[in-house]
Scaffold this active site. Structure first.
Site, PDB file in Angstrom:
ATOM      1  N   ASP A 206       0.844  -1.197   0.000  1.00  0.00           N
ATOM      2  CA  ASP A 206       0.000   0.000   0.000  1.00  0.00           C
ATOM      3  C   ASP A 206       0.884   1.254   0.000  1.00  0.00           C
ATOM      4  OD1 ASP A 206      -2.414   1.309  -0.002  1.00  0.00           O
ATOM      5  OD2 ASP A 206      -2.826   1.003   2.134  1.00  0.00           O
TER       6      ASP A 206
ATOM      7  N   HIS B 198      -4.428   3.354  -6.942  1.00  0.00           N
ATOM      8  CA  HIS B 198      -5.620   2.990  -6.167  1.00  0.00           C
ATOM      9  C   HIS B 198      -6.853   2.839  -7.050  1.00  0.00           C
ATOM     10  CE1 HIS B 198      -3.406   3.472  -2.398  1.00  0.00           C
ATOM     11  NE2 HIS B 198      -4.437   2.891  -1.811  1.00  0.00           N
TER      12      HIS B 198
ATOM     13  N   HIS C 126      -6.626  -0.524  -8.417  1.00  0.00           N
ATOM     14  CA  HIS C 126      -7.048  -1.447  -7.345  1.00  0.00           C
ATOM     15  C   HIS C 126      -8.571  -1.561  -7.323  1.00  0.00           C
ATOM     16  CE1 HIS C 126      -8.865  -1.910  -3.349  1.00  0.00           C
ATOM     17  NE2 HIS C 126      -7.896  -2.755  -3.074  1.00  0.00           N
TER      18      HIS C 126
ATOM     19  N   HIS D 254      -5.728  -5.679  -0.016  1.00  0.00           N
ATOM     20  CA  HIS D 254      -5.627  -4.298  -0.488  1.00  0.00           C
ATOM     21  C   HIS D 254      -4.193  -3.920  -0.908  1.00  0.00           C
ATOM     22  CE1 HIS D 254      -6.612   0.012  -0.661  1.00  0.00           C
ATOM     23  NE2 HIS D 254      -5.452   0.202  -0.065  1.00  0.00           N
TER      24      HIS D 254
HETATM   25 ZN   LIG Z   1      -4.445   2.076   0.150  1.00  0.00          ZN
END
Ligand SMILES: [Zn+2]
Length: 370
Positions: A177, A260, A263, A276
């Site tokens: 992340d 993101h 994602h 994540h």
């Molecule tokens: Zn994140």
């Protein structure tokens, strides 16, 4: 869209990190309130409750309630716990655990009368602790909404004796992340896109994300190896700070972009089987491809991902048989105007995103096989 001209930087009031830091909890909480309501999941509280109670008692802070049932940050949990903490006259809220517990505690504190809130994370797969927002889900973990607060947590207290001794896979996810934040920050800066605070990023914010990236590259593998041995070395301390503070503050004050959004796009694909941070790491590589970075720039980052155990191919995300047309659907979702793809400094189409994903996958395969 109206142009934003101001730069904003904001952080939690205090960040405390170190071996045994939990024994100092009371010292930092006593100025925030004398009546504490504690919440978290059963595992998190089994690790922390005794030490927290002892430290709070030593500093004259009374524990007026403990809830050990937080599993998901839902509106139901927020309503129930904010009522309970109000009824018990809580003056400060303490959330212990992973992202769900700390997000719930932030929402409860706000709902219970803008009370000060203290975060005591128990693992490092997430960087939710330092931010002034919560992500609300349903019981089935379907996204509901973001709740954004006008103030940050008063205290983030990270005991590395706890966070540094959880399974190393959590550290790897947290690093995945955190990997994105420098590149997303640079994209937002180049496009003059506002961060979650509603202003442009400051150089201070950008510097946090830059240092975060340098630490990951220099100390990430050593930190993972240390944690696999149950050892909390200086490298572990550096990486936990990089996840919890540098990226935790960094992403919020600089903004998110393609990594993101990709994602979020990939999450619609059936078969996706990854956490994540793992998906964001892959999304970061795809963002680099999208930005036409050279292989000389991309390869070392992919090699680092392979070494620390972050997925670099679609197969590792559970998407070995994904069809091109399904990747296009994920790419369309990634380009949703409500998502952060629009923070890229050039127009991005779903076809461009799909192709970047395919090339990122190809580079990952090559580097894994070398
Ligand atoms: Zn994140």
């Amino acid at each position: 869209m109206a142009k934003v001209l101001t730069r904003i930087f904001a952080t939690p009031s205090k960040y405390v990190q170190g071996l045994g830091a939990i024994n100092e909890l009371g010292k930092h909480v006593k100025d925030l309130g004398k009546r504490a309501f504690v919440m978290g999941g059963p595992t998190a509280l089994s690790l922390t409750e005794e030490s927290m109670r002892k430290s709070l008692k030593e500093s004259g802070v009374e524990v007026v309630g403990v809830d050990r049932t937080v599993k998901e940050c839902t509106h139901e949990a927020i309503n129930r716990l904010s009522k309970e903490s109000k009824d018990k006259g809580a003056e400060v809220i303490i959330g212990a655990g992973g992202g769900k517990a700390v997000d719930t505690a932030k929402a409860v504190a706000w709902r219970a009368g803008e009370l000060p809130v203290v975060m005591v994370p128990t693992q490092c797969a997430t960087n939710a602790d330092a931010s002034a927002l919560s992500v609300v889900y349903t019981e089935k973990h379907e996204f509901v909404e973001y709740l954004v607060y006008p103030k940050h947590p008063e205290l983030v207290l990270v005991d590395t004796n706890i966070v540094g001794r959880c399974p190393a896979k959590f550290l790897v996810r947290g690093m995945g992340d955190a990997l994105a934040c420098k590149f997303e920050a640079e994209a937002c800066r180049a496009s003059s896109s506002p961060s979650f605070l509603g202003g442009l990023s400051t150089d201070a914010g950008l510097a946090l994300t830059q240092l975060c990236f340098e630490n990951l590259m220099k100390f990430g593998l050593l930190a993972k190896r240390s944690m696999e041995m149950g050892a909390v070395t200086p490298a572990v301390e550096k990486i936990i700070e990089s996840i919890k503070l540098l990226s935790g503050v960094g992403w919020e004050v600089t903004g998110l972009a393609a990594a993101h959004a990709i994602h979020n796009g990939l999450t619609i694909l059936p078969g996706l089987h990854a956490e994540h941070g793992e998906i964001v790491a892959f999304g970061t590589i795809a963002q680099l491809v999208l930005e036409s970075k050279t292989l000389e720039e991309i390869n070392p980052i992919v090699d680092w991902c392979v070494k620390v155990g972050l997925p670099t191919t679609l197969a590792e995300l559970g998407l070995s048989d994904v069809k091109k047309e399904d990747l296009l659907k994920a790419a369309e979702k990634a380009c949703d105007p409500n998502d952060t793809m629009g923070n890229m400094p050039f127009p991005v189409t779903p076809e461009m995103v799909r192709d970047a994903i395919i090339v990122a996958d190809r580079i990952g395969k090559e580097r894994k096989g070398k």
